[in-house]
Design a protein around this motif. Structure first.
Motif, PDB file in Angstrom:
ATOM      1  N   TYR A   9      11.117 -12.660  -9.887  1.00 48.94           N
ATOM      2  CA  TYR A   9       9.628 -12.816  -9.652  1.00 48.94           C
ATOM      3  C   TYR A   9       9.153 -13.520 -11.057  1.00 48.94           C
ATOM      4  N   ASN A  10       8.970 -14.920 -10.909  1.00 53.87           N
ATOM      5  CA  ASN A  10       8.544 -15.749 -12.028  1.00 53.87           C
ATOM      6  C   ASN A  10       9.345 -15.497 -13.027  1.00 53.87           C
ATOM      7  N   SER A  33       6.892 -15.900  -6.238  1.00 57.24           N
ATOM      8  CA  SER A  33       6.637 -16.497  -7.660  1.00 57.24           C
ATOM      9  C   SER A  33       5.743 -17.454  -7.595  1.00 57.24           C
ATOM     10  N   THR A  53      10.070 -21.064 -10.279  1.00 58.81           N
ATOM     11  CA  THR A  53      11.183 -20.364 -10.087  1.00 58.81           C
ATOM     12  C   THR A  53      11.827 -20.890  -8.531  1.00 58.81           C
TER      13      THR A  53
END
Length: 263
Positions: free
Chosen positions: A23-24, A56, A60
């Motif tokens: 995530y990110n 994200s 990403t």
């Protein structure tokens, strides 16, 4: 469940799925892919790396697609919005194709080089959990983790030292039909024990986070986990296991038994 004896995973031929929720984590994607390639270069069997992009909003997904063009064994799952780590794990478990499944974080704090060692232990165990030694986190994160682990073990009667360590290995058969609810990834060893799985724990190295920041809030995890732990306790207390007392008496079996008695 599979029997404990015999060889479950042969490093020369066994199939492996590595699940990585992200995530990110744009700053870590390419270094992580490179580390995975080096760490698993000796794996001769079928191998897939399953990245689960948890909605994200940075680059990403773009970087994952670039990596996939160079490494076709990368599979990408993308949530259109952020759903959380449990959803990412559940999606990965449902799509994994390997007989063995390994999980690790996408921030490079878990060392992918430990994966073969954990998978080898699946010859004797159904689940292998990492215990982070010499943790490279700030004191707030270390203390909150200790509080969370202590509370979970006290309430549920468990002995899982570091359930927050994502670096784990599973036999895929243990994950099939496993239903997870939000936050339940923290209780995976306990939930799988309830299904009859044998769980062991081994020390693994831990690296400092060099890029990016933690995406899941520390105190939010504690509050959510403190509520969830009572649900898991209820599940353990009220779980039905009738299998040791079960007999199936069908007509054919009864006739065969009767014939043997007459003979």
């Amino acid at each position: 469940m599979a029997e404990r004896s015999g060889v479950f995973m042969d490093l020369g031929t066994g199939s492996l799925s590595v699940i990585i929720p992200v995530y990110n984590e744009a700053d870590n994607i390419l270094p992580l892919v490179e580390r995975l390639g080096v760490s698993l270069s000796g794996w001769a069997g079928p191998l897939e790396t399953l990245f689960v992009d948890d909605g994200s909003t940075d680059r990403t997904l773009v970087l994952l697609r670039q990596a996939q063009q160079r490494e076709p064994r990368i599979r990408i799952v993308h949530f259109r919005r952020h759903l959380g780590q449990t959803a990412a794990m559940a999606a990965g478990f449902g799509l994994a194709q390997g007989r063995a499944v390994a999980t690790l974080d996408g921030d490079l704090q878990n060392d992918p080089a430990a994966i073969p060692r954990l998978v080898r232990l699946l010859n004797e165990w159904h689940v292998v959990c990492g215990i982070r030694i010499r943790r490279q986190d700030g004191w707030v994160k270390r203390v909150s983790s200790r509080i969370g682990n202590g509370l979970r073990n006290w309430v549920t009667g468990e002995d899982i030292v570091d359930t927050g360590c994502t670096l784990k290995a599973y036999r895929r058969e243990c994950l099939q039909s496993l239903e997870l609810y939000d936050g339940m990834h923290r209780f995976l060893p306990t939930l799988l024990k309830m299904r009859g799985c044998r769980v062991t724990q081994v020390p693994v190295s831990h690296c400092p986070r060099l890029r990016g920041k933690t995406k899941y809030g520390t105190w939010g995890r504690i509050l959510k986990g403190a509520a969830d732990v009572w649900a898991v306790r209820w599940m353990k207390k009220n779980r039905l296991d009738y299998r040791p007392l079960l007999e199936v008496l069908d007509a054919d079996a009864m006739r065969r038994t009767a014939r043997k008695g007459k003979g």
